[in-house]
Design an enzyme around this catalytic site. Structure first.
Site: not given
Length: 847
Positions: A660, A689, A330
């Site tokens: 891998n 990681d 709006d």
């Protein structure tokens, strides 16, 4: 927690007095002390069956993966058979990986919970005889709640009073239109028959009322339905893509593990060693950190978005935020200042009129429904004279009539004052006041009024009509049928000036690939004037009437080509959103009103503001702390950064690591020894990681965030095959160098390949994190530090006292130089293949 009070199972069949007695309540509600005691007795008013995550629960969640549990079991068997050193090492690595994920996830979860507390859904209740706002989860049986347009009903409750109360029950019954609710006793048990009851999760469309809370939380109708059907939010495109990716990798992992285990056993290798090797390989292949890393990514993204003034209510919607290419809104408060000014109270001839201002002031002062800026603008001119004037009755505003009527009594009797949309006011008028005289509202007068209306609208004014009717014998209670034979006395002209930065904001959104569309209830002349003032290109305007006459297929095409939808009815907003989605747009909708909830639900990205009505905030995915498109632009950028960093991890997890593990699996078939010991595979997985957990804070290339992107599982699959294959090629090159050139034995082979694999994995992160040459894209400091630390630890491990326990052997300089040279060659090859890949593979989700 105790069950709810006895005797209220079929409360809709009882009188209000009987239910009040059962709940030990009254028309004045509860005291604060009683409410506090009942909250302890009956529990919080929430459907969330999940207990709050404790540190222990989050930690234990890290071990839910079946693969990890199998690994722990196999390790325990190994320890029982005497190989306790290897078992201890594997256990430490698994524990370290779990702790790493735990600390990140727990911190992210707490940060998200704190952000959500900034956006609270409240209910107005009577406590100690006074109206006060409380959080909806604090509502208890016996509370008296006050209802008005926009209220999200917090619990199942019996109506005590109602005035033209209409409730949207679509969430429970699927009914398209609001249902009128009235007090009294009903005998039917079906939801549609219980007109004296309001239900948790539904919302007030119009009117006012008070209701007595009978059931809360899981005892409510909505709570029981949710428990039976396990109701969940619709799955987003991103969630669906992650689920499919996880399923794909898990399938590959299980097939690979079974084949490798079977073949190793067939070649007479030790069964326990083969089992540990296969399961460790599965851990390396399984995207076990993917859920945690996505959660961390989204959580950190939501924290950054909060700093930009955007509160994320549903984390998984962030991806859709970044993908959004159409934003519907709006104009009020987003493109305009939202500070509505009353520019004139005029009589029917267009002259200033104190009579019109006084009548409008009484209407605004006595109305008890939803607060709105138009009434505030009227009252900002000063309170009307209230001498001898008292409120007699009220007919609340609704989105069908688009009128609000107040009946007042004074010395002249009872007079009804109605204000609303001019066309709807004219529908109930029979006469007009001109020069102090009442005249018929004939065709000539209507044409003159419509001409003034068009002139004012084309100047950007919002025009309301004001009409009155005097009753010689007033009814005891007024209804909508009394809005007839009225007299038009004048007009109210409101103006909401455009924001100074609106033009710049629209240009910024266009540069980001987001097309802005206006959906408004205002007439098309006002909407067009606002759009042209702020520089929005208007090629086509569709009105609510034209939309109503269109078939869905026609609207699909028209919606894409339309910039302004004007004079739109509330139920048409959702239809417009769905039409845009049919033409493959990711659609955002920004709204804050009662009638915006369906569109917010339907949109891919529902956006509201902190000052919105409760039903709009509850339906939204994002809540802006400021009603500004500039804030929204910053949120879009953060959403795209978050999505980009999530994709980076997905790309890395499905390329180098994936390659891998395939290489190790293949090598195990032709080598007389295992290419890596199980503990070495787990250590490799753990160390890789560490830098990947820092991806959430990585920098994102500017050219990537300039355009919307979507999840593309086919593109990810091609990326995985391309770079996974490249990784395997260099793995086998490493195997050849170690066996044929360096004549490595088992320990040297494992040490050399471990070092090369980890160093190359660290280097390739720097290449694959961007589609640009790595020298032109600066990684975040945390990523650089994490990667450097892992590389140094890897190079140092063979020379530490831990080497023997881990099965490593110190590398001579030729071995080390060879491994580092291969890692560097792999990095250079990844850079070249990356350029070819992004040049020749077109996908909208490419980085």
């Amino acid at each position: 927690m105790a069950a709810h009070p006895d005797g209220v199972d079929e409360y809709w069949r009882l009188t209000a007095t009987e239910v009040q007695q059962l709940l030990r309540s009254s028309d004045h509600g509860l005291t604060s002390a009683e409410a506090s005691q009942r909250l302890e007795t009956y529990g919080a008013n929430t459907l969330d069956s999940k207990r709050q995550d404790t540190r222990l629960r989050v930690f234990l969640r890290q071990f839910e993966s079946p693969v990890v549990l199998i690994l722990i079991f196999a390790t325990a068997v190994s320890a029982l058979l005497g190989d306790w050193i290897d078992a201890l090492i594997i256990g430490v690595i698994v524990l370290g990986s779990a702790l790493l994920s735990f600390f990140q996830e727990y911190h992210a979860g707490n940060a998200t919970a704190k952000l959500l507390q900034q956006v609270q859904i409240t209910a107005t209740v009577l406590r100690d005889g006074q109206a006060q706002d409380i959080q909806t989860q604090q509502a208890v049986p016996g509370d008296v709640i006050l209802l008005m347009a926009g209220s999200l009903i917090p619990a199942d409750a019996l109506l005590l009073e109602a005035k033209d109360l209409f409730v949207n029950q679509a969430v429970l019954t699927g009914e398209t239109f609001p249902v009128e609710k009235t007090p009294g006793v009903v005998t039917g048990a079906e939801l549609t028959q219980r007109t004296n009851t309001v239900f948790m999760g539904t919302s007030v469309s119009s009117g006012t009322g008070t209701a007595l809370v009978v059931k809360t939380g899981k005892q409510t109708t909505f709570g029981q339905l949710a428990a039976r059907l396990e109701l969940r939010p619709p799955e987003t495109e991103f969630e669906r893509g992650i689920r499919r990716l996880g399923f794909l990798l898990t399938q590959v992992m299980f097939i690979l593990v079974i084949v490798i285990l079977t073949l190793n056993v067939y070649f007479n290798k030790p069964v326990l060693d083969s089992l540990l090797f296969s399961v460790a390989l599965a851990v390396g292949l399984t995207p076990q950190l993917l859920p945690a890393i996505i959660n961390i990514n989204l959580s950190k993204g939501s924290q950054r978005m909060a700093k930009e003034g955007v509160i994320v209510r549903r984390l998984n919607a962030i991806e859709n935020f970044g993908s959004m290419d159409v934003l519907c809104t709006d104009k009020t408060g987003t493109l305009t200042k939202g500070v509505v000014q009353l520019d004139g109270a005029l009589d029917v001839s267009g002259a200033p009129s104190d009579t019109v201002l006084q009548a409008a002031g009484l209407n605004a002062h006595f109305q008890s429904g939803l607060k709105n800026p138009l009434d505030e603008a009227i009252l900002s001119q000063g309170l009307p004279s209230l001498d001898g004037v008292a409120k007699y009755d009220e007919i609340p505003y609704d989105f069908v009539r688009k009128r609000l009527s107040i009946a007042v009594s004074d010395m002249g009797g009872v007079r009804m004052i109605t204000k609303g949309a001019l066309a709807n006011i004219l529908d109930v008028c029979k006469t007009v006041v001109l020069a102090g005289e009442s005249r018929p509202l004939d065709t000539a007068q209507r044409e003159a009024i419509q001409q003034r209306f068009a002139d004012w609208s084309s100047q950007g004014y919002r025009v309301l009509g004001v009409a009155t009717r005097t009753f010689s014998a007033a009814p005891a209670a007024f209804s909508r049928s009394d809005e007839r034979e009225m007299t038009l006395i004048g007009f109210l002209l409101f103006f909401d000036p455009p924001k100074p930065d609106a033009r710049k904001t629209i240009e910024d959104l266009a540069e980001l690939g987001v097309n802005l569309k206006i959906i408004t209830g205002d007439n098309q002349l006002v909407a067009r004037h606002t759009a042209e003032t702020i520089g929005l290109q208007v090629d086509r305007v569709l009105t609510g009437g034209q939309i109503a006459d269109m078939r869905d297929e026609a609207l699909w095409q028209a919606a894409e080509q339309t910039a302004i939808f004007a004079e739109v009815e509330p139920n048409q907003k959702e239809r417009i959103i769905l039409a845009l989605q049919k033409t493959r747009h990711v659609v955002g909708y920004m709204g804050d009103g009662v009638n915006d909830a369906p569109a917010l639900h339907a949109a891919d990205v529902g956006i509201s503001v902190d000052s919105a009505v409760d039903v709009a905030k509850e339906a939204a995915d994002f809540v802006l702390l400021q009603q500004s498109l500039a804030v929204l632009k910053d949120g879009i950028l953060e959403g795209r950064r978050t999505f980009a960093n999530t994709l980076k991890y997905v790309f890395m997890a499905t390329s180098a690591n994936f390659g891998n593990m395939f290489s190790v699996a293949g090598a195990s078939l032709f080598l007389p020894f295992l290419p890596l010991l199980p503990k070495q595979i787990l250590l490799l997985n753990f160390l890789t990681d560490i830098p990947e957990l820092t991806i959430a804070s990585d920098n994102v290339d500017d050219d990537w965030i300039r355009t919307p992107h979507r999840w593309d599982i086919r593109f990810i699959r091609r990326f995985m095959l391309t770079f996974g294959t490249l990784s395997s090629v260099f793995d086998y090159l490493t195997f050849g160098a170690l066996l044929l050139l360096l004549s490595a034995d088992a320990e040297l082979f494992r040490t050399g390949w471990f070092v090369e694999s980890l160093v190359s994995a660290v280097l390739v992160v720097l290449a694959l994190r961007t589609r640009l040459p790595f020298t032109r894209s600066r990684p975040a400091r945390t990523l650089i530090v994490g990667s450097a630390a892992v590389a140094l630890v890897t190079l140092a491990l063979p020379y530490t006292p831990l080497a023997d326990a881990l099965g490593f052997q110190a590398l001579d300089l030729p071995y080390l130089a060879a491994m580092l040279s291969i890692a560097l060659l792999y990095f250079m090859a990844a850079e070249m293949v990356k350029r070819w890949f992004f040049r020749h593979v077109s996908a909208e989700s490419a980085m």
